[in-house]
Design a protein around this motif. Structure first.
Motif, PDB file in Angstrom:
ATOM      1  N   TYR A  60       0.831  -1.194   0.000  1.00 23.91           N
ATOM      2  CA  TYR A  60       0.000   0.000   0.000  1.00 23.91           C
ATOM      3  C   TYR A  60       0.869   1.249   0.000  1.00 23.91           C
ATOM      4  O   TYR A  60       1.958   1.271   0.574  1.00 23.91           O
ATOM      5  N   ASP A  62       1.890   4.939   1.230  1.00 30.78           N
ATOM      6  CA  ASP A  62       1.933   5.481   2.591  1.00 30.78           C
ATOM      7  C   ASP A  62       0.671   6.259   2.942  1.00 30.78           C
ATOM      8  O   ASP A  62       0.190   6.224   4.080  1.00 30.78           O
ATOM      9  N   PHE A  63       0.108   6.947   1.962  1.00 27.31           N
ATOM     10  CA  PHE A  63      -1.056   7.781   2.255  1.00 27.31           C
ATOM     11  C   PHE A  63      -2.301   6.956   2.591  1.00 27.31           C
ATOM     12  O   PHE A  63      -3.268   7.469   3.119  1.00 27.31           O
ATOM     13  N   VAL A  64      -2.253   5.660   2.290  1.00 28.40           N
ATOM     14  CA  VAL A  64      -3.400   4.812   2.625  1.00 28.40           C
ATOM     15  C   VAL A  64      -3.559   4.710   4.138  1.00 28.40           C
ATOM     16  O   VAL A  64      -4.661   4.781   4.669  1.00 28.40           O
ATOM     17  N   ASN A  65      -2.453   4.493   4.824  1.00 27.06           N
ATOM     18  CA  ASN A  65      -2.440   4.543   6.294  1.00 27.06           C
ATOM     19  C   ASN A  65      -3.540   3.681   6.914  1.00 27.06           C
ATOM     20  O   ASN A  65      -4.230   4.116   7.844  1.00 27.06           O
ATOM     21  N   GLY A  66      -3.697   2.471   6.397  1.00 29.89           N
ATOM     22  CA  GLY A  66      -4.630   1.528   6.984  1.00 29.89           C
ATOM     23  C   GLY A  66      -6.083   1.713   6.593  1.00 29.89           C
ATOM     24  O   GLY A  66      -6.960   0.977   7.066  1.00 29.89           O
ATOM     25  N   ARG A  67      -6.395   2.644   5.719  1.00 34.93           N
ATOM     26  CA  ARG A  67      -7.786   2.929   5.370  1.00 34.93           C
ATOM     27  C   ARG A  67      -8.323   2.061   4.233  1.00 34.93           C
ATOM     28  O   ARG A  67      -9.540   1.866   4.131  1.00 34.93           O
ATOM     29  N   THR A  69      -8.207  -1.521   1.624  1.00 30.17           N
ATOM     30  CA  THR A  69      -7.836  -2.928   1.541  1.00 30.17           C
ATOM     31  C   THR A  69      -8.030  -3.414   0.112  1.00 30.17           C
ATOM     32  O   THR A  69      -9.120  -3.264  -0.447  1.00 30.17           O
ATOM     33  N   ASN A  85     -13.003   5.625   5.476  1.00 31.61           N
ATOM     34  CA  ASN A  85     -12.550   6.916   5.990  1.00 31.61           C
ATOM     35  C   ASN A  85     -11.954   7.782   4.876  1.00 31.61           C
ATOM     36  O   ASN A  85     -10.842   8.299   4.992  1.00 31.61           O
ATOM     37  N   LYS A  87     -11.046  10.758   2.386  1.00 26.91           N
ATOM     38  CA  LYS A  87     -10.711  12.160   2.600  1.00 26.91           C
ATOM     39  C   LYS A  87     -10.810  12.917   1.281  1.00 26.91           C
ATOM     40  O   LYS A  87     -10.684  12.316   0.213  1.00 26.91           O
ATOM     41  N   ASP A  90      -8.403  12.180  -1.437  1.00 29.80           N
ATOM     42  CA  ASP A  90      -8.522  10.918  -2.164  1.00 29.80           C
ATOM     43  C   ASP A  90      -9.273  11.092  -3.486  1.00 29.80           C
ATOM     44  O   ASP A  90      -9.390  10.141  -4.266  1.00 29.80           O
TER      45      ASP A  90
END
Length: 127
Positions: A60, A62-67, A69, A85, A87, A90
């Protein structure tokens, strides 16, 4: 030859979710490395998430940051991108890509290394 068709984009508010779907038509889809990329006008296409063909490992940005999949269903020739989540930053046209084999790089390969592309789906996130 592989053809890809994305769907699932739309207009959502900040904090909401979308699931993008990419359906592939072609043989041996399970051999392909796949990914999602995005692009805004005037900027280079950037990688969001990829699945490598060698071992189905995922990477992924870096800007995905767990948001987000990424997932792949070989039986359905389909790739998904679940985005939570969301933004305003995006906001972009999201593209599905595939190539075989996956480029031999660690992390997300440059978009130029992918051979097959969908037409893109617009994602707009309002604040």
């Amino acid at each position: 030859q592989m053809q890809l068709a994305e769907s699932g984009g739309g207009l959502v508010q900040s904090g909401e979710s979308l699931r993008l779907t990419c359906v592939a038509s072609g043989r041996n889809f399970h051999w392909y490395g796949v990914g999602w990329f995005r692009q805004v006008p005037g900027k280079e296409r950037e990688g969001v998430a990829v699945i490598k063909s060698s071992d189905d490992s995922t990477y992924y940005a870096d800007f995905v940051n767990g948001r987000f999949t990424i997932s792949k269903d070989n039986a359905k020739n389909t790739v998904y991108l679940q985005m939570n989540n969301l933004k305003p930053e995006d906001t972009a046209v999201y593209y599905c890509a595939a190539t075989v084999p996956s480029p031999p790089v660690i992390g997300i390969p440059r978009y130029t290394l992918y051979a097959f592309w969908g037409q893109g789906t617009q994602v707009t996130v309002s604040s």
